[in-house]
Design a protein around this motif. Structure first.
Motif, PDB file in Angstrom:
ATOM      1  N   VAL A 199       4.923  -7.280  43.815  1.00  0.00           N
ATOM      2  CA  VAL A 199       5.911  -6.949  42.946  1.00  0.00           C
ATOM      3  C   VAL A 199       5.940  -5.354  42.850  1.00  0.00           C
ATOM      4  CG1 VAL A 199       6.362  -6.960  40.344  1.00  0.00           C
ATOM      5  CG2 VAL A 199       5.421  -9.126  41.287  1.00  0.00           C
ATOM      6  N   SER A 200       7.200  -5.018  42.764  1.00  0.00           N
ATOM      7  CA  SER A 200       7.318  -3.217  43.072  1.00  0.00           C
ATOM      8  C   SER A 200       7.198  -3.064  41.318  1.00  0.00           C
ATOM      9  CB  SER A 200       8.587  -3.062  43.230  1.00  0.00           C
ATOM     10  OG  SER A 200       8.930  -1.695  43.030  1.00  0.00           O
ATOM     11  N   LYS A 201       6.348  -1.832  41.066  1.00  0.00           N
ATOM     12  CA  LYS A 201       6.328  -1.439  39.726  1.00  0.00           C
ATOM     13  C   LYS A 201       7.586  -0.970  39.320  1.00  0.00           C
ATOM     14  CE  LYS A 201       4.008   2.346  37.067  1.00  0.00           C
ATOM     15  NZ  LYS A 201       3.173   3.572  36.990  1.00  0.00           N
ATOM     16  N   SER A 202       8.665  -0.703  39.985  1.00  0.00           N
ATOM     17  CA  SER A 202       9.869  -0.216  39.389  1.00  0.00           C
ATOM     18  C   SER A 202      10.632  -1.501  38.931  1.00  0.00           C
ATOM     19  CB  SER A 202      10.836   0.500  40.632  1.00  0.00           C
ATOM     20  OG  SER A 202      10.939  -0.437  41.607  1.00  0.00           O
ATOM     21  N   TYR A 203      10.184  -2.741  39.219  1.00  0.00           N
ATOM     22  CA  TYR A 203      10.848  -3.769  38.647  1.00  0.00           C
ATOM     23  C   TYR A 203      10.384  -4.365  37.369  1.00  0.00           C
ATOM     24  CZ  TYR A 203      13.777  -4.739  42.914  1.00  0.00           C
ATOM     25  OH  TYR A 203      14.845  -4.513  43.747  1.00  0.00           O
ATOM     26  N   LEU A 204       9.247  -3.908  36.990  1.00  0.00           N
ATOM     27  CA  LEU A 204       8.414  -4.479  35.838  1.00  0.00           C
ATOM     28  C   LEU A 204       9.228  -4.496  34.436  1.00  0.00           C
ATOM     29  CD1 LEU A 204       4.918  -2.841  36.002  1.00  0.00           C
ATOM     30  CD2 LEU A 204       5.833  -5.314  37.007  1.00  0.00           C
ATOM     31  N   ALA A 205      10.194  -3.614  34.042  1.00  0.00           N
ATOM     32  CA  ALA A 205      10.830  -3.493  33.183  1.00  0.00           C
ATOM     33  C   ALA A 205      11.850  -4.565  32.973  1.00  0.00           C
ATOM     34  CB  ALA A 205      11.515  -2.062  32.923  1.00  0.00           C
ATOM     35  N   LYS A 206      12.613  -4.687  34.135  1.00  0.00           N
ATOM     36  CA  LYS A 206      13.671  -5.893  34.475  1.00  0.00           C
ATOM     37  C   LYS A 206      13.059  -7.165  34.233  1.00  0.00           C
ATOM     38  CE  LYS A 206      16.482  -3.184  37.373  1.00  0.00           C
ATOM     39  NZ  LYS A 206      17.060  -2.681  38.715  1.00  0.00           N
ATOM     40  N   LEU A 207      11.767  -7.280  34.901  1.00  0.00           N
ATOM     41  CA  LEU A 207      11.238  -8.717  34.542  1.00  0.00           C
ATOM     42  C   LEU A 207      10.727  -8.910  33.325  1.00  0.00           C
ATOM     43  CD1 LEU A 207       8.940  -8.358  37.976  1.00  0.00           C
ATOM     44  CD2 LEU A 207      10.793 -10.092  37.677  1.00  0.00           C
ATOM     45  N   ALA A 208      10.300  -7.955  32.836  1.00  0.00           N
ATOM     46  CA  ALA A 208       9.788  -8.056  31.311  1.00  0.00           C
ATOM     47  C   ALA A 208      11.044  -8.503  30.427  1.00  0.00           C
ATOM     48  CB  ALA A 208       9.405  -6.696  30.646  1.00  0.00           C
ATOM     49  N   LEU A 209      12.213  -8.122  30.712  1.00  0.00           N
ATOM     50  CA  LEU A 209      13.305  -8.442  30.052  1.00  0.00           C
ATOM     51  C   LEU A 209      13.587  -9.953  30.338  1.00  0.00           C
ATOM     52  CD1 LEU A 209      15.765  -5.416  30.041  1.00  0.00           C
ATOM     53  CD2 LEU A 209      14.831  -6.458  28.111  1.00  0.00           C
ATOM     54  N   LEU A 210      13.548 -10.415  31.795  1.00  0.00           N
ATOM     55  CA  LEU A 210      13.993 -11.428  32.193  1.00  0.00           C
ATOM     56  C   LEU A 210      12.942 -12.615  31.607  1.00  0.00           C
ATOM     57  CD1 LEU A 210      15.574 -13.183  34.348  1.00  0.00           C
ATOM     58  CD2 LEU A 210      13.723 -12.851  35.840  1.00  0.00           C
TER      59      LEU A 210
ATOM     60  N   GLU B 147      11.160 -12.459  28.975  1.00  0.00           N
ATOM     61  CA  GLU B 147      10.905 -12.243  27.577  1.00  0.00           C
ATOM     62  C   GLU B 147       9.517 -11.896  27.054  1.00  0.00           C
ATOM     63  OE1 GLU B 147      12.820 -15.146  25.555  1.00  0.00           O
ATOM     64  OE2 GLU B 147      14.722 -14.693  26.299  1.00  0.00           O
ATOM     65  N   VAL B 148       8.903 -10.904  27.713  1.00  0.00           N
ATOM     66  CA  VAL B 148       7.472 -10.488  27.592  1.00  0.00           C
ATOM     67  C   VAL B 148       7.473  -8.791  27.543  1.00  0.00           C
ATOM     68  CG1 VAL B 148       6.210 -12.568  28.862  1.00  0.00           C
ATOM     69  CG2 VAL B 148       6.778 -10.435  29.960  1.00  0.00           C
ATOM     70  N   GLU B 149       6.218  -8.494  26.948  1.00  0.00           N
ATOM     71  CA  GLU B 149       6.326  -6.993  26.715  1.00  0.00           C
ATOM     72  C   GLU B 149       6.028  -6.409  28.171  1.00  0.00           C
ATOM     73  OE1 GLU B 149       6.521  -5.033  23.975  1.00  0.00           O
ATOM     74  OE2 GLU B 149       6.911  -6.943  22.862  1.00  0.00           O
ATOM     75  N   GLU B 150       6.597  -5.120  28.453  1.00  0.00           N
ATOM     76  CA  GLU B 150       6.516  -4.550  29.795  1.00  0.00           C
ATOM     77  C   GLU B 150       5.192  -4.081  29.940  1.00  0.00           C
ATOM     78  OE1 GLU B 150       8.287  -0.783  31.961  1.00  0.00           O
ATOM     79  OE2 GLU B 150       9.190  -1.158  30.133  1.00  0.00           O
ATOM     80  N   ASN B 151       4.488  -3.725  28.860  1.00  0.00           N
ATOM     81  CA  ASN B 151       2.919  -3.304  29.046  1.00  0.00           C
ATOM     82  C   ASN B 151       2.178  -4.570  29.442  1.00  0.00           C
ATOM     83  OD1 ASN B 151       3.065  -0.767  28.507  1.00  0.00           O
ATOM     84  ND2 ASN B 151       2.459  -0.835  26.271  1.00  0.00           N
ATOM     85  N   GLU B 152       2.484  -5.826  28.957  1.00  0.00           N
ATOM     86  CA  GLU B 152       1.719  -6.872  29.477  1.00  0.00           C
ATOM     87  C   GLU B 152       1.881  -7.009  31.055  1.00  0.00           C
ATOM     88  OE1 GLU B 152       1.705 -11.764  28.712  1.00  0.00           O
ATOM     89  OE2 GLU B 152       2.815 -10.704  27.420  1.00  0.00           O
ATOM     90  N   LEU B 153       2.994  -6.984  31.546  1.00  0.00           N
ATOM     91  CA  LEU B 153       3.208  -7.014  32.835  1.00  0.00           C
ATOM     92  C   LEU B 153       2.714  -5.859  33.532  1.00  0.00           C
ATOM     93  CD1 LEU B 153       6.779  -8.288  33.541  1.00  0.00           C
ATOM     94  CD2 LEU B 153       4.776  -9.510  33.565  1.00  0.00           C
ATOM     95  N   LEU B 154       2.709  -4.669  33.122  1.00  0.00           N
ATOM     96  CA  LEU B 154       1.692  -3.498  33.891  1.00  0.00           C
ATOM     97  C   LEU B 154       0.594  -3.837  33.733  1.00  0.00           C
ATOM     98  CD1 LEU B 154       2.241  -0.539  34.838  1.00  0.00           C
ATOM     99  CD2 LEU B 154       1.891   0.109  32.699  1.00  0.00           C
ATOM    100  N   THR B 155      -0.107  -4.367  32.792  1.00  0.00           N
ATOM    101  CA  THR B 155      -1.467  -4.756  32.920  1.00  0.00           C
ATOM    102  C   THR B 155      -1.824  -5.728  33.881  1.00  0.00           C
ATOM    103  OG1 THR B 155      -1.677  -4.207  30.620  1.00  0.00           O
ATOM    104  CG2 THR B 155      -3.501  -5.651  31.337  1.00  0.00           C
ATOM    105  N   LEU B 156      -0.957  -6.612  34.100  1.00  0.00           N
ATOM    106  CA  LEU B 156      -1.305  -7.607  35.237  1.00  0.00           C
ATOM    107  C   LEU B 156      -0.968  -6.973  36.498  1.00  0.00           C
ATOM    108  CD1 LEU B 156       0.342 -10.673  33.547  1.00  0.00           C
ATOM    109  CD2 LEU B 156      -2.027 -10.256  33.999  1.00  0.00           C
ATOM    110  N   TRP B 157       0.053  -6.103  36.747  1.00  0.00           N
ATOM    111  CA  TRP B 157       0.398  -5.353  37.811  1.00  0.00           C
ATOM    112  C   TRP B 157      -0.948  -4.587  38.416  1.00  0.00           C
ATOM    113  CZ3 TRP B 157       1.136  -0.345  39.354  1.00  0.00           C
ATOM    114  CH2 TRP B 157       1.805  -0.231  40.487  1.00  0.00           C
TER     115      TRP B 157
END
Length: 73
Positions: free
Chosen positions: A16-27, A29-39
Protein backbone atom coordinates in the motif's frame (compact mmCIF):
# COMPACT_ATOMS: atom_id res chain seq x y z
CA UNK A 1 -7.92 3.74 -6.52
CA UNK A 2 -9.08 1.09 -8.93
CA UNK A 3 -10.34 -2.37 -8.02
CA UNK A 4 -7.27 -4.12 -9.46
CA UNK A 5 -5.00 -2.12 -7.14
CA UNK A 6 -7.19 -2.91 -4.12
CA UNK A 7 -7.21 -6.59 -5.04
CA UNK A 8 -3.40 -6.64 -5.24
CA UNK A 9 -3.14 -4.88 -1.87
CA UNK A 10 -5.54 -7.35 -0.26
CA UNK A 11 -3.58 -10.33 -1.59
CA UNK A 12 -0.26 -8.73 -0.51
CA UNK A 13 0.97 -8.66 -4.11
CA UNK A 14 1.44 -4.89 -3.97
CA UNK A 15 2.34 -2.80 -0.94
CA UNK A 16 0.00 0.00 0.00
CA UNK A 17 1.33 3.40 -0.95
CA UNK A 18 1.11 6.00 1.80
CA UNK A 19 -0.31 8.43 -0.73
CA UNK A 20 -3.43 6.23 -1.03
CA UNK A 21 -4.27 6.12 2.69
CA UNK A 22 -6.67 9.07 2.61
CA UNK A 23 -8.56 7.62 -0.35
CA UNK A 24 -8.68 4.17 1.23
CA UNK A 25 -9.95 5.64 4.51
CA UNK A 26 -12.84 7.21 2.64
CA UNK A 27 -13.51 4.03 0.70
CA UNK A 28 -13.55 1.80 3.78
CA UNK A 29 -15.13 4.47 6.01
CA UNK A 30 -12.39 4.40 8.64
CA UNK A 31 -10.20 7.08 10.17
CA UNK A 32 -7.09 7.91 8.14
CA UNK A 33 -4.96 7.72 11.33
CA UNK A 34 -6.11 4.13 11.83
CA UNK A 35 -4.82 3.19 8.37
CA UNK A 36 -1.63 5.20 8.93
CA UNK A 37 -1.02 3.29 12.16
CA UNK A 38 -1.44 -0.04 10.39
CA UNK A 39 0.69 1.12 7.45
CA UNK A 40 3.53 2.14 9.79
CA UNK A 41 3.20 -1.09 11.76
CA UNK A 42 3.67 -3.07 8.54
CA UNK A 43 6.80 -1.05 7.70
CA UNK A 44 8.24 -1.64 11.17
CA UNK A 45 7.39 -5.34 11.04
CA UNK A 46 9.13 -5.73 7.68
CA UNK A 47 12.32 -4.29 9.20
CA UNK A 48 12.36 -6.26 12.47
CA UNK A 49 10.55 -9.54 11.72
CA UNK A 50 13.71 -11.65 11.42
CA UNK A 51 15.58 -10.08 14.32
CA UNK A 52 15.95 -11.87 17.65
CA UNK A 53 15.83 -8.54 19.46
CA UNK A 54 12.79 -7.20 17.58
CA UNK A 55 10.72 -6.45 20.69
CA UNK A 56 13.68 -4.75 22.37
CA UNK A 57 14.21 -2.62 19.27
CA UNK A 58 10.54 -1.66 19.14
CA UNK A 59 10.67 -0.74 22.83
CA UNK A 60 13.76 1.41 22.28
CA UNK A 61 12.07 3.17 19.35
CA UNK A 62 9.00 3.78 21.51
CA UNK A 63 11.16 5.42 24.17
CA UNK A 64 12.80 7.62 21.53
CA UNK A 65 9.39 8.76 20.24
CA UNK A 66 8.25 9.52 23.79
CA UNK A 67 11.41 11.55 24.42
CA UNK A 68 11.05 13.54 21.20
CA UNK A 69 7.43 14.34 22.06
CA UNK A 70 8.44 15.40 25.57
CA UNK A 71 11.20 17.79 24.49
CA UNK A 72 9.25 19.01 21.46
CA UNK A 73 11.73 18.31 18.68
Amino acid sequence: VDTAYISKMESCEKPVSKSYLAKLALLFEVEENELLTLWLADKIFDVVKDQDVALDAIGAAEEQVKYIRKVGK
